[in-house]
Design an enzyme around this catalytic site. Structure first.
Site, PDB file in Angstrom:
ATOM      1  CD  GLN A  17      -2.856   1.271   2.332  1.00 58.60           C
ATOM      2  OE1 GLN A  17      -3.469   2.295   2.613  1.00 58.60           O
ATOM      3  NE2 GLN A  17      -3.045   0.158   3.010  1.00 58.60           N
ATOM      4  CG  LEU A  71      12.865  -7.858 -14.593  1.00 58.11           C
ATOM      5  CD1 LEU A  71      13.242  -8.531 -15.918  1.00 58.11           C
ATOM      6  CD2 LEU A  71      13.306  -6.389 -14.619  1.00 58.11           C
ATOM      7  CG  ASN A  72      13.961 -14.015 -11.592  1.00 56.89           C
ATOM      8  OD1 ASN A  72      14.333 -13.484 -10.542  1.00 56.89           O
ATOM      9  ND2 ASN A  72      14.183 -15.292 -11.862  1.00 56.89           N
ATOM     10  CG  PHE A  96      11.688  -4.214  -2.347  1.00 55.56           C
ATOM     11  CD1 PHE A  96      10.793  -5.259  -2.520  1.00 55.56           C
ATOM     12  CD2 PHE A  96      12.150  -3.547  -3.473  1.00 55.56           C
ATOM     13  CE1 PHE A  96      10.350  -5.619  -3.782  1.00 55.56           C
ATOM     14  CE2 PHE A  96      11.718  -3.899  -4.731  1.00 55.56           C
ATOM     15  CZ  PHE A  96      10.814  -4.935  -4.887  1.00 55.56           C
ATOM     16  N   GLY A  97      11.875  -4.212   1.998  1.00 50.27           N
ATOM     17  CA  GLY A  97      12.532  -4.176   3.292  1.00 50.27           C
ATOM     18  C   GLY A  97      13.924  -3.566   3.163  1.00 50.27           C
ATOM     19  CD  GLU A 138      -2.029   2.450   8.392  1.00 47.73           C
ATOM     20  OE1 GLU A 138      -2.199   3.364   9.215  1.00 47.73           O
ATOM     21  OE2 GLU A 138      -1.646   2.649   7.216  1.00 47.73           O
ATOM     22  CG  ASP A 167       0.438   1.013   4.679  1.00 44.63           C
ATOM     23  OD1 ASP A 167       1.666   0.933   4.594  1.00 44.63           O
ATOM     24  OD2 ASP A 167      -0.265   0.085   5.102  1.00 44.63           O
ATOM     25  N   GLY A 242      -8.215  21.047  18.795  1.00 47.75           N
ATOM     26  CA  GLY A 242      -7.907  22.431  18.459  1.00 47.75           C
ATOM     27  C   GLY A 242      -8.326  23.358  19.577  1.00 47.75           C
ATOM     28  N   GLY A 243      -8.449  24.616  19.270  1.00 49.60           N
ATOM     29  CA  GLY A 243      -8.789  25.598  20.289  1.00 49.60           C
ATOM     30  C   GLY A 243     -10.265  25.680  20.617  1.00 49.60           C
TER      31      GLY A 243
END
Length: 409
Positions: A17, A71-72, A96-97, A138, A167, A242-243
């Site tokens: 994600q 693609l490899n 990636f990691g 996440e 994420d 908030g205020g």
């Protein structure tokens, strides 16, 4: 007129994600985004499927307007093909990691040598330090970025937010960084490294809580509904942060999302008392100023809720807006999907997918007058192999067939 990012070529090495949400925005803005997938494809193609044997909504809703090749990258020939693509690209995005791309031989120095103008963007869980190699998801990012400790009610556990701030929130931060680097390249002629961490992005979205952490040194946070304060910002339920005090109040007929969020500004108190049928509270010294109302916010919203409970949230919305009182009905996911305004603003869009058929997705939140977004379906796995490998890289048909049989593409 063309799109804002027409001609910008993006190598999308992302999955799940955080990365795909970033590259989808770039695609919506007109960039040519090429999603490079392992032969098995992005794992989310198969996750949380609602229809057998087709790409899941998880995948389709995060990968619109992209192209897909397989693609490899562990194969020597695969690395050669990837090298050719890098040389032709403006931006490379990966999530990636830590160390994965480097172990394949594509360090930042190596990529910069291949293409000095390349903008190489990485989305990771954490920055450099003791957390660098931890796995991030996440809610892990929410936990470690300040969100969970400040979300929920005072007497309850830490709570995750339904918004994917770890994420998709990080994806939006990455878009900003990439566009800044792309703009700087116009002047410098050089690419650069871009790093965005999920923990950092969540923390950026929690900056008001860090504001309040410092305010605690000077006493209790009076606009919070909490009775007790320690040395850290507490969970404060539906307080506005908030205020101006705000709260979600019940409406008729009392369903799980029959609520309106109401903010009580100083100028809004008098008209609210009129709606409540309690006009005397507008001049009562125990109620007529924000300072005297602060210690009894619970009672104030109880009075408001006694009135709202007699009306639907849409009736409350109408009556409050006649007096310019900030408020908003709690919209369920079902209501959002059918909301006429969101549909008209192309924030809820129906897309026709070639295998799963029509599905709803969230549209582009960035609206540019000269670069309108047209949402296109997500690509099938490897749908553009022939176009890219044959048409762009110039490989003959027999070599494409050989690469496929050898497990390279």
């Amino acid at each position: 007129m063309g799109k804002a990012l027409d001609g910008v070529k993006v190598l999308d090495m992302t999955h799940v994600q955080s990365g795909p949400s970033c590259t989808q925005i770039l695609a919506w803005l007109g960039a040519d985004v090429l999603k490079v997938e392992a032969l098995g494809g992005d794992i989310t193609r198969r996750q949380l499927r609602d229809v057998p044997d087709v790409d899941s909504l998880y995948f389709t809703m995060l990968n619109c307007n992209k192209k897909s090749i397989t693609l490899n990258l562990k194969d020597p020939r695969g690395k050669e093909l990837f090298t050719d693509l890098v040389k032709r690209s403006d931006i490379l995005v990966e999530n990636f990691g830590p160390g994965t791309v480097e172990r394949l031989g594509f360090t930042w120095d190596a990529l910069r040598e291949l293409n000095p103008t390349l903008i190489y963007a990485s989305i990771k869980g954490f920055g450099e330090g003791p957390y660098t190699h931890l796995k991030a998801y996440e809610v892990v990012a929410q936990a470690m970025g300040g969100s969970m400790s400040t979300t929920g009610f005072e007497d309850g556990p830490p709570t995750a937010t339904g918004a994917q701030i770890g994420d998709s929130g990080t994806g939006i931060h990455a878009v900003a960084a990439i566009l800044a680097a792309l703009y700087q390249r116009v002047e410098s002629g050089r690419g650069q490294r871009v790093n965005v961490a999920m923990q950092h992005s969540v923390l950026n979205l929690c900056r008001v809580k860090m504001r309040d952490q410092q305010r605690l040194a000077h006493g209790p946070l009076r606009e919070y509904p909490n009775d007790d304060f320690g040395d850290e910002v507490p969970r404060s339920g539906n307080a506005s942060g908030g205020g101006q005090p705000g709260w979600a109040v019940k409406c008729k007929p009392g369903g799980p999302n029959d609520y309106v969020y109401v903010i009580v500004q100083p100028q809004g108190w008098a008209p609210i008392t009129q709606l409540l049928g309690r006009p005397e509270l507008a001049v009562d010294p125990d109620w007529n100023t924000p300072e005297v109302r602060l210690p009894k916010l619970g009672k104030m919203f109880q009075l408001i809720e006694e009135w709202t409970s007699e009306h639907t949230k849409w009736e409350v919305l109408d009556k409050l807006n006649q007096h310019d009182i900030p408020c908003g009905p709690i919209l369920s996911t079902r209501e959002i999907a059918a909301d006429e305004s969101l549909v008209a603003n192309e924030m809820i869009v129906t897309v026709d997918h070639p295998t799963r058929g029509p599905f709803q997705t969230v549209g582009c939140p960035l609206k540019l007058s000269d670069s309108p977004v047209e949402i296109e379906p997500s690509p099938l796995l490897g749908e553009h192999n022939e176009e890219i490998y044959g048409g762009v890289l110039g490989l003959p048909a027999d070599e494409l067939a050989e690469l496929k049989s050898n497990g390279v593409i």
